[in-house]
Write an enzyme that holds these catalytic residues in place. Structure first.
Site, mmCIF file in Angstrom:
data_model
loop_
_atom_site.group_PDB
_atom_site.id
_atom_site.type_symbol
_atom_site.label_atom_id
_atom_site.label_comp_id
_atom_site.label_asym_id
_atom_site.label_seq_id
_atom_site.Cartn_x
_atom_site.Cartn_y
_atom_site.Cartn_z
ATOM 1 N N GLU A 78 39.960 12.949 19.263
ATOM 2 C CA GLU A 78 39.152 11.941 19.953
ATOM 3 C C GLU A 78 39.981 10.692 20.247
ATOM 4 O O GLU A 78 40.797 10.265 19.425
ATOM 5 C CB GLU A 78 37.957 11.579 19.075
ATOM 6 C CG GLU A 78 36.960 10.630 19.709
ATOM 7 C CD GLU A 78 35.725 10.435 18.834
ATOM 8 O OE1 GLU A 78 35.135 9.345 18.916
ATOM 9 O OE2 GLU A 78 35.370 11.354 18.076
ATOM 10 N N GLU A 82 35.389 1.376 22.879
ATOM 11 C CA GLU A 82 33.988 1.063 22.619
ATOM 12 C C GLU A 82 33.786 -0.447 22.633
ATOM 13 O O GLU A 82 34.576 -1.200 22.061
ATOM 14 C CB GLU A 82 33.520 1.673 21.300
ATOM 15 C CG GLU A 82 33.510 3.200 21.354
ATOM 16 C CD GLU A 82 32.702 3.837 20.266
ATOM 17 O OE1 GLU A 82 31.584 4.317 20.553
ATOM 18 O OE2 GLU A 82 33.195 3.885 19.122
#
Length: 308
Positions: A78, A82
């Site tokens: 990943e 964010e």
């Protein structure tokens, strides 16, 4: 190939909606959170094996509201951007390998001024040697393969972006709510993340990628009809205007960054991950006999690739 999707022109079928209903207008595609359980998102049907992802967007406001841009593999490698709605001056960069969440010390907060008030282009440039995160042309972070100490993401990734409520204590553990700077007060909403465009370049070529063994290393990935890294350097370079200060703020390892992932239904940062794809198992798949056009549309092989 490279696809360049202008969401101001509407939806494209190479990205599948889930978790809610994204809406489209002259600004692009909006991901709105207005009540518990909403997590509208778009997920690519396709995978990239190393590549570059550029998304031009405004982050959503609101305490506890999280806007996310995630690259995620089937083995839970990943790479993340964010944005926390409680602070419009920064963005968190993060990475995970094989779903390993025994420590949460990989996240950094990097500068991204006025990210809720203006459209900014965010770029992840990922190859076998390093990952770079850019904010508006400024290089804010570089992670090398060696620096990752055995936790380097290196398997085929889908691309996903959208908004969710990390600050909702009814659906998230306390660590997630704390990280998201919640709790979320839905009476102050709705809260919307807006994406104007997405440009995605795959640095490898071929019809599909498969795992040659269970090592999870990039050298074990096989390409059907192409070559791993066969397109690297051909998609155009990232335009760098500056480099940020070399030291970013590390997230305290005592606070789970985004909380603990919830098995197959979440990213490692806790974002609800809904199954998408044509096989019903959550994997991406382009229908047999079809291809993606440069503007992100699906068309039968042999049909015109000119946009309608």
């Amino acid at each position: 190939m490279t696809i360049n999707v202008d969401f101001r022109r509407g939806s494209v079928d190479s990205f599948i909606a889930s978790g809610g209903t994204p809406t489209y207008n002259s600004d692009g595609v909006s991901f709105t959170v207005s009540r518990p359980g909403e997590a509208p998102q778009l997920t690519s049907l396709f995978y990239i094996m190393f590549g570059r992802v550029e998304v031009t967007m405004k982050a959503a406001p609101g305490a506890g509201i999280v806007s996310s841009l995630v690259l995620l593999s089937d083995t839970l490698d990943e790479i993340d951007f964010e944005w926390l709605g409680a602070d419009d001056s920064e963005v968190q960069t993060n990475y995970f390998s094989k779903g390993q969440t025994t420590t949460y010390n990989r996240g950094q907060f990097n500068p991204a001024e006025n990210n809720q008030g203006q459209f900014i282009t965010y770029t992840i440039d990922w190859n076998k040697d390093r990952i770079q995160w850019f904010v508006g042309g400024t290089l804010v972070r570089t992670l090398t393969y060696d620096d990752a100490a055995g936790q380097y993401p290196q398997t085929p990734m889908q691309v996903k972006f959208g908004a969710w409520s990390g600050g909702d204590s009814s659906t998230n553990p306390p660590g997630t709510v704390e990280w998201a700077r919640g709790p979320t007060d839905y009476s102050q909403g709705p809260f919307s993340m807006v994406v104007r465009s997405a440009v995605v370049t795959d640095y490898s070529t071929g019809k599909s990628y498969t795992y040659g063994d269970t090592s999870g290393t990039w050298g074990s990935i096989r390409s059907d009809g192409g070559r791993i890294n066969g397109n690297e350097g051909r998609g155009g370079g990232v335009t760098v205007t500056a480099s940020a200060a070399p030291v970013a703020t590390d997230v305290s390892p005592t606070v789970p960054v985004g909380g603990i992932g919830q098995g197959d239904t979440a990213t490692q940062t806790g974002w609800p991950w809904e199954a998408t794809g044509t096989d019903g198992r959550g994997s991406g798949a382009i229908p047999e006999g079809w291809r993606i056009t440069p503007d992100g549309k699906l068309r039968p092989i042999g049909a015109s690739t000119v946009s309608e």
